[in-house]
Scaffold this motif. Structure first.
Motif, PDB file in Angstrom:
ATOM      1  N   PRO A 284       0.839  -1.208   0.000  1.00  0.00           N
ATOM      2  CA  PRO A 284       0.000   0.000   0.000  1.00  0.00           C
ATOM      3  C   PRO A 284       0.868   1.249   0.000  1.00  0.00           C
ATOM      4  N   ALA A 285       0.382   2.297  -0.609  1.00  0.00           N
ATOM      5  CA  ALA A 285       1.116   3.554  -0.609  1.00  0.00           C
ATOM      6  C   ALA A 285       1.341   4.012   0.825  1.00  0.00           C
ATOM      7  N   GLY A 286       2.550   4.471   1.104  1.00  0.00           N
ATOM      8  CA  GLY A 286       2.875   4.934   2.443  1.00  0.00           C
ATOM      9  C   GLY A 286       3.102   3.816   3.440  1.00  0.00           C
ATOM     10  N   ALA A 287       3.377   2.602   2.976  1.00  0.00           N
ATOM     11  CA  ALA A 287       3.578   1.470   3.879  1.00  0.00           C
ATOM     12  C   ALA A 287       4.758   1.724   4.810  1.00  0.00           C
ATOM     13  N   ASP A 288       4.592   1.361   6.101  1.00  0.00           N
ATOM     14  CA  ASP A 288       5.675   1.571   7.054  1.00  0.00           C
ATOM     15  C   ASP A 288       6.683   0.429   6.967  1.00  0.00           C
ATOM     16  N   LEU A 289       7.729   0.517   7.781  1.00  0.00           N
ATOM     17  CA  LEU A 289       8.835  -0.435   7.694  1.00  0.00           C
ATOM     18  C   LEU A 289       8.381  -1.858   7.980  1.00  0.00           C
ATOM     19  N   MET A 290       7.587  -2.063   9.027  1.00  0.00           N
ATOM     20  CA  MET A 290       7.177  -3.418   9.377  1.00  0.00           C
ATOM     21  C   MET A 290       6.281  -4.028   8.300  1.00  0.00           C
ATOM     22  N   THR A 291       5.416  -3.217   7.725  1.00  0.00           N
ATOM     23  CA  THR A 291       4.575  -3.726   6.636  1.00  0.00           C
ATOM     24  C   THR A 291       5.431  -4.155   5.455  1.00  0.00           C
ATOM     25  N   ARG A 292       6.428  -3.339   5.138  1.00  0.00           N
ATOM     26  CA  ARG A 292       7.333  -3.697   4.046  1.00  0.00           C
ATOM     27  C   ARG A 292       8.077  -4.985   4.360  1.00  0.00           C
ATOM     28  N   LEU A 293       8.601  -5.127   5.557  1.00  0.00           N
ATOM     29  CA  LEU A 293       9.374  -6.325   5.901  1.00  0.00           C
ATOM     30  C   LEU A 293       8.518  -7.578   5.819  1.00  0.00           C
ATOM     31  N   ARG A 294       7.274  -7.496   6.288  1.00  0.00           N
ATOM     32  CA  ARG A 294       6.391  -8.671   6.208  1.00  0.00           C
ATOM     33  C   ARG A 294       6.112  -9.054   4.758  1.00  0.00           C
ATOM     34  N   ARG A 295       5.888  -8.038   3.909  1.00  0.00           N
ATOM     35  CA  ARG A 295       5.618  -8.336   2.508  1.00  0.00           C
ATOM     36  C   ARG A 295       6.848  -8.933   1.829  1.00  0.00           C
ATOM     37  N   TYR A 296       8.030  -8.379   2.113  1.00  0.00           N
ATOM     38  CA  TYR A 296       9.250  -8.921   1.509  1.00  0.00           C
ATOM     39  C   TYR A 296       9.508 -10.351   1.993  1.00  0.00           C
ATOM     40  N   ALA A 297       9.170 -10.638   3.249  1.00  0.00           N
ATOM     41  CA  ALA A 297       9.350 -12.003   3.755  1.00  0.00           C
ATOM     42  C   ALA A 297       8.454 -12.971   2.997  1.00  0.00           C
ATOM     43  N   ALA A 298       7.196 -12.549   2.752  1.00  0.00           N
ATOM     44  CA  ALA A 298       6.271 -13.429   2.032  1.00  0.00           C
ATOM     45  C   ALA A 298       6.715 -13.629   0.586  1.00  0.00           C
ATOM     46  N   VAL A 299       7.059 -12.525  -0.090  1.00  0.00           N
ATOM     47  CA  VAL A 299       7.513 -12.625  -1.476  1.00  0.00           C
ATOM     48  C   VAL A 299       8.795 -13.452  -1.550  1.00  0.00           C
ATOM     49  N   GLY A 300       9.712 -13.193  -0.632  1.00  0.00           N
ATOM     50  CA  GLY A 300      10.966 -13.944  -0.631  1.00  0.00           C
ATOM     51  C   GLY A 300      10.759 -15.423  -0.393  1.00  0.00           C
ATOM     52  N   GLY A 301       9.827 -15.769   0.488  1.00  0.00           N
ATOM     53  CA  GLY A 301       9.572 -17.186   0.757  1.00  0.00           C
ATOM     54  C   GLY A 301       9.079 -17.923  -0.473  1.00  0.00           C
ATOM     55  N   VAL A 302       8.127 -17.317  -1.178  1.00  0.00           N
ATOM     56  CA  VAL A 302       7.598 -17.958  -2.388  1.00  0.00           C
ATOM     57  C   VAL A 302       8.686 -18.065  -3.450  1.00  0.00           C
ATOM     58  N   SER A 303       9.478 -17.013  -3.624  1.00  0.00           N
ATOM     59  CA  SER A 303      10.501 -17.031  -4.668  1.00  0.00           C
ATOM     60  C   SER A 303      11.605 -18.052  -4.353  1.00  0.00           C
ATOM     61  N   VAL A 304      11.944 -18.210  -3.086  1.00  0.00           N
ATOM     62  CA  VAL A 304      12.975 -19.195  -2.724  1.00  0.00           C
ATOM     63  C   VAL A 304      12.497 -20.609  -3.016  1.00  0.00           C
ATOM     64  N   VAL A 305      11.218 -20.876  -2.725  1.00  0.00           N
ATOM     65  CA  VAL A 305      10.668 -22.199  -3.048  1.00  0.00           C
ATOM     66  C   VAL A 305      10.740 -22.453  -4.551  1.00  0.00           C
TER      67      VAL A 305
END
Length: 530
Positions: A284-305
């Motif tokens: 989302p626009a204006g996402a804070d640091l924790m929101t970004r980290l959670r999203r990157y963790a999810a995207v990273g998990g799928v991409s690593v698999v």
């Protein structure tokens, strides 16, 4: 104004096709060929390859063919840049048609301007015989399949992900002919080109650029034809998957985009960096640091698999991790950290410091790689989220920084960034530089060719060609032609209503900005329309 495909289309297609035929014929003379191949039994070809005059004649054919490519391509770019409104659909069709016609002569050619294709063939045979290419080099094989492999890589493991090795394994089940195996890998590269042809118009629409012109810059430039199609490098499939990952994210969701990002990394590891753009797009626009980290963790998990699953399924595992340093075992002049580190080592020797060889080379390379990671992290955590155009810019910036700071850079590594730059609305200077660089990078592609001993001649010849092109580009007429192309859609100005920035600006002002010119672009609610 309408873009007429005939008679203009027939003329430009014929000129480019003739260039491809000349590159093919000259390439048979200057490229490395296995001694066992049927063509090597032709006496005339053997005589041409055996004499320096014959090899230089082959080089002249190649350079002439690349010059025809460049002339036809610049004419095509100028032609499609003038397209407006519904005529852009015709212009895009012409670009795709030109890509097919101009690439056709190179499809059955041997690996051009690089011997990597022969290494791909040998690594696929290793996998087919259940010998891990991540533990052994092609040197454990005997026979025709290793005759074209560069001796430098005979004992080194494969630094690539599992996808090209799985493909090579399957292809080796049908034939052991190294030429056919190499051509098979060219078909794999053409899959990447097709993915770019599908994705680029959408990326350009998001950024408010001319889809036909952006596609022309990437798909059928001398740079792409020489290094992507002729050189059949894995990088083309990697970047095609990266571009597709961004489009699929917008149209199908972030999980699918992350999976394609993982598959891009399963070709070559840098492809996984597209996941930064995938996450930025859906945050989302204006996402804070924790929101970004959670999203990157999810995207990273799928991409690593998606990255590791094909390797384990094929019995290859993740051995590529241990081979990632193989490309960096050579020093190439296109790598800025390598040039700087080598210069400092040379200076240290002159000053008699007594330091170990390559001290500064290793230090500068290490610092550059840390800087590349830091820049990617900064983009991921601070760049604006929720914008498709910003996601494209982020990928362009991250891949550009990686290219600038990489310990090893070959000409075809520029495939990592050119598609994403071409989709943006660049300033005039940057756009002109992109056009000129695509011409020069295509014409000097023979620098990576093996002229069987005539190395000095090929270096001097390619430098003269590049110098002549640069001199031509500084003339007023040449500058005006390039600037007409460059300013057609890339110059900053009023945003088109179809770009997501224009939509955002219109909402913030309480109204939509008027469309400044006819366009076939649709609003972001239907980003997939080409």
């Amino acid at each position: 104004m309408p873009v007429e495909q005939a008679p203009y289309g027939a003329l430009v297609l014929t000129r480019g096709f003739a260039g491809g035929v000349l590159v093919l014929l000259g390439g048979l003379v200057i490229s490395t060929l296995p001694e066992s191949t049927a063509l090597m039994q032709i006496q005339l070809l053997r005589e041409l390859r055996g004499a320096e005059a014959g090899r230089m004649a082959g080089l002249a054919l190649v350079v002439t063919g690349l010059g025809l490519y460049a002339a036809a391509w610049l004419s095509l770019c100028r032609h499609v840049a003038r397209a407006e409104g519904a005529a852009r659909e015709d212009a895009l069709a012409l670009v795709r048609h030109a890509t097919v016609v101009w690439s056709a002569p190179l499809v059955l050619a041997p690996p051009l301007f690089s011997r990597d294709g022969w290494s791909y063939a040998a690594q696929g045979v290793l996998a087919h015989f259940q010998v891990s290419p991540y533990e052994h080099g092609p040197g454990v094989l005997v026979g025709p399949v290793v005759q074209g492999v560069d001796p430098r890589w005979m004992e080194t493991p494969a630094p690539y992900g599992p996808l090209p090795l799985i493909f090579g394994d399957v292809a080796a089940g049908f034939t052991g002919n190294p030429w056919l195996l190499a051509v098979g890998h060219r078909l794999l590269a053409l899959v990447g080109l097709a993915l770019l042809a599908w994705s680029l118009p959408r990326l350009a629409q998001w950024c408010g650029a001319n889809p036909a012109l952006s596609s022309a810059i990437v798909l059928c430039s001398p740079f792409m034809l020489a290094n992507g199609v002729g050189g059949l490098h894995n990088d083309l499939l990697m970047v095609g998957l990266m571009a597709a990952a961004l489009v699929v994210t917008a149209e199908r969701g972030w999980a699918w985009g992350a999976a394609l990002g993982g598959l891009a990394a399963a070709v070559k590891l840098p492809g996984g960096l597209v996941c930064i753009g995938v996450a930025l797009m859906v945050l989302p626009a204006g996402a804070d640091l924790m929101t970004r980290l959670r999203r990157y963790a999810a995207v990273g998990g799928v991409s690593v698999v998606a990255l590791v699953l094909p390797g384990f399924a094929a019995g290859l595992g993740v051995g590529w991790v241990h081979a990632l340093g193989v490309p960096g075992s050579v020093n190439v002049p296109l790598s800025l950290p390598t040039v700087l580190g080598g210069f400092l080592d040379l200076l240290a020797r002159w000053l008699g410091t007594g330091l170990a060889p390559a001290t500064f080379l290793e230090l500068v390379r290490a610092v550059a790689q840390v800087a590349a990671v830091a820049f990617a992290a900064r983009v991921a955590l601070t760049w604006r989220a929720g914008s498709r155009a910003e996601a494209v810019r982020a990928v362009a910036a991250v891949m550009g920084a990686l290219l600038l700071l990489s310990p090893v850079v070959h000409l075809w590594y520029f495939l990592w960034v050119v598609p994403f730059l071409a989709a943006l609305r660049l300033p005039r200077l940057a756009a002109t530089a992109l056009l000129a660089g695509s011409v020069v990078a295509g014409l000097v592609a023979p620098l990576d060719s093996s002229l069987h001993g005539a190395y000095l001649a090929i270096v001097i010849g390619s430098m003269l060609v590049a110098g002549a092109v640069l001199l031509l580009l500084v003339t007023r007429a040449a500058r005006e032609r390039l600037e007409k192309i460059a300013t057609a859609e890339w110059l900053p100005g009023p945003r088109l209503a179809g770009s997501d920035e224009a939509q955002a600006s219109g909402r913030s002002a309480g109204r939509m900005r008027p469309v400044t010119s006819p366009s076939v672009m649709r609003p972001p609610s239907t980003p997939g329309a080409a």
